[in-house]
Design a protein around this motif. Structure first.
Motif, mmCIF file in Angstrom:
data_model
loop_
_atom_site.group_PDB
_atom_site.id
_atom_site.type_symbol
_atom_site.label_atom_id
_atom_site.label_comp_id
_atom_site.label_asym_id
_atom_site.label_seq_id
_atom_site.Cartn_x
_atom_site.Cartn_y
_atom_site.Cartn_z
ATOM 1 N N SER A 21 0.840 -1.196 0.000
ATOM 2 C CA SER A 21 0.000 0.000 0.000
ATOM 3 C C SER A 21 0.873 1.243 0.000
ATOM 4 O O SER A 21 1.882 1.315 0.696
ATOM 5 C CB SER A 21 -0.969 0.025 1.187
ATOM 6 N N ALA A 22 0.436 2.195 -0.812
ATOM 7 C CA ALA A 22 1.126 3.475 -0.920
ATOM 8 C C ALA A 22 0.095 4.539 -1.273
ATOM 9 O O ALA A 22 -0.763 4.296 -2.122
ATOM 10 C CB ALA A 22 2.195 3.431 -2.007
ATOM 11 N N PRO A 23 0.167 5.701 -0.646
ATOM 12 C CA PRO A 23 -0.701 6.790 -1.085
ATOM 13 C C PRO A 23 -0.358 7.161 -2.531
ATOM 14 O O PRO A 23 0.794 7.049 -2.947
ATOM 15 C CB PRO A 23 -0.338 7.947 -0.141
ATOM 16 N N ARG A 24 -1.344 7.581 -3.279
ATOM 17 C CA ARG A 24 -1.152 7.878 -4.704
ATOM 18 C C ARG A 24 0.005 8.846 -4.947
ATOM 19 O O ARG A 24 0.775 8.678 -5.886
ATOM 20 C CB ARG A 24 -2.458 8.455 -5.282
ATOM 21 N N ARG A 64 12.237 2.434 2.815
ATOM 22 C CA ARG A 64 11.872 2.531 4.229
ATOM 23 C C ARG A 64 11.752 3.962 4.732
ATOM 24 O O ARG A 64 11.212 4.196 5.803
ATOM 25 C CB ARG A 64 12.826 1.741 5.092
ATOM 26 N N GLY A 65 12.198 4.928 3.993
ATOM 27 C CA GLY A 65 12.157 6.310 4.440
ATOM 28 C C GLY A 65 10.764 6.925 4.467
ATOM 29 O O GLY A 65 10.556 7.953 5.098
ATOM 30 N N TRP A 66 9.788 6.324 3.795
ATOM 31 C CA TRP A 66 8.431 6.853 3.763
ATOM 32 C C TRP A 66 7.569 6.072 4.736
ATOM 33 O O TRP A 66 7.323 4.875 4.557
ATOM 34 C CB TRP A 66 7.851 6.774 2.357
ATOM 35 N N GLN A 67 7.089 6.748 5.746
ATOM 36 C CA GLN A 67 6.321 6.107 6.815
ATOM 37 C C GLN A 67 4.961 5.570 6.371
ATOM 38 O O GLN A 67 4.380 4.772 7.069
ATOM 39 C CB GLN A 67 6.121 7.093 7.974
ATOM 40 N N LEU A 68 4.467 5.981 5.233
ATOM 41 C CA LEU A 68 3.123 5.584 4.824
ATOM 42 C C LEU A 68 3.097 4.338 3.946
ATOM 43 O O LEU A 68 2.032 3.949 3.475
ATOM 44 C CB LEU A 68 2.446 6.756 4.093
ATOM 45 N N LEU A 69 4.241 3.715 3.734
ATOM 46 C CA LEU A 69 4.311 2.547 2.847
ATOM 47 C C LEU A 69 4.222 1.241 3.623
ATOM 48 O O LEU A 69 4.736 1.123 4.727
ATOM 49 C CB LEU A 69 5.623 2.543 2.069
ATOM 50 N N ARG A 70 3.593 0.266 2.993
ATOM 51 C CA ARG A 70 3.637 -1.126 3.444
ATOM 52 C C ARG A 70 4.227 -1.901 2.272
ATOM 53 O O ARG A 70 3.695 -1.826 1.162
ATOM 54 C CB ARG A 70 2.244 -1.657 3.752
ATOM 55 N N PHE A 71 5.310 -2.631 2.538
ATOM 56 C CA PHE A 71 5.938 -3.353 1.425
ATOM 57 C C PHE A 71 6.702 -4.570 1.921
ATOM 58 O O PHE A 71 6.979 -4.715 3.104
ATOM 59 C CB PHE A 71 6.874 -2.432 0.644
ATOM 60 N N GLU A 72 7.010 -5.425 0.950
ATOM 61 C CA GLU A 72 7.899 -6.565 1.175
ATOM 62 C C GLU A 72 8.864 -6.634 0.006
ATOM 63 O O GLU A 72 8.484 -6.361 -1.131
ATOM 64 C CB GLU A 72 7.104 -7.867 1.282
#
Length: 156
Positions: free
Chosen positions: A3-6, A59-67
C-alpha cells in the motif's frame, strides 16, 4: 508494494529505478484493504545485496507497506524484508526452502530476556520469525487477489 498513497507512487518508482539502475514503471491498482492507497508487484533481478538496497530506499516513507524478497542463490542466502508504518522494518535471512534462518545469538538473546522475565519466549520467537509483520500485512496480501502475478527471480 502492499500500500502506498497515490502521491508516493512515482517516488516509489524512482527509488526502485535508482537502485536497479533502469527505468521502472509499476502497474498500480487500488488497495481495497486501505482505501485511498494503491498496490503494485514488481519482479526484479540483481546481485546479492540488491534486496537490502531496495528495502533501504523504500523505508524512508512512513506511509508505505511493502515486502522485498530475494531468493537464495549458490552464492548467497535469500532475504526477506517486510515493512509497515506501525512496526517499521523486519529483516530475515531465508534458506533454500524459504525457511527463516535465525542466528544463534538472536536466539540466545531471546532466551535470556525470557529467563530474566523481561519478555515472553513465545512472543520473542514470534518477533524473530516476523509474525507481527505477517499479521499486519496479511490483509494487504489477500486484497491483491486478482492482481497480476509477477514471480521473483533468483538472485544472480
Amino acid at each position: 508494494m502492499h500500500s502506498a498513497p497515490r502521491a508516493l507512487c512515482p517516488h516509489v518508482e524512482w527509488a526502485v529505478a535508482g537502485v536497479l539502475g533502469t527505468r521502472v514503471s509499476l502497474d498500480w491498482i487500488r488497495q481495497p484493504a486501505a482505501p485511498g492507497t494503491w498496490r503494485s508487484e514488481f519482479s526484479w533481478q540483481g546481485r546479492p545485496g540488491t534486496a537490502s538496497k531496495l528495502a533501504s530506499a523504500l523505508r524512508g516513507w512512513q506511509l508505505l507497506r511493502f515486502e522485498v524478497t530475494a531468493e537464495p542463490s549458490p552464492s548467497a542466502e535469500g532475504e526477506r524484508y517486510s515493512c509497515t508504518p506501525d512496526l517499521g522494518i523486519f529483516h530475515a535471512v531465508t534458506g533454500i526452502h524459504g525457511d527463516i534462518l535465525i542466528p544463534e545469538d538472536r536466539l540466545r538473546a531471546a532466551l535470556q530476556r525470557a529467563k530474566a522475565e523481561e519478555a515472553d519466549l513465545e512472543a520473542e520467537i514470534a518477533k524473530l520469525l516476523g509474525k507481527p509483520w505477517d499479521d499486519e500485512l496479511e490483509p494487504f496480501r489477500y486484497a491483491g487477489e486478482g492482481a497480476p502475478v509477477r514471480w521473483l527471480h533468483q538472485v544472480v
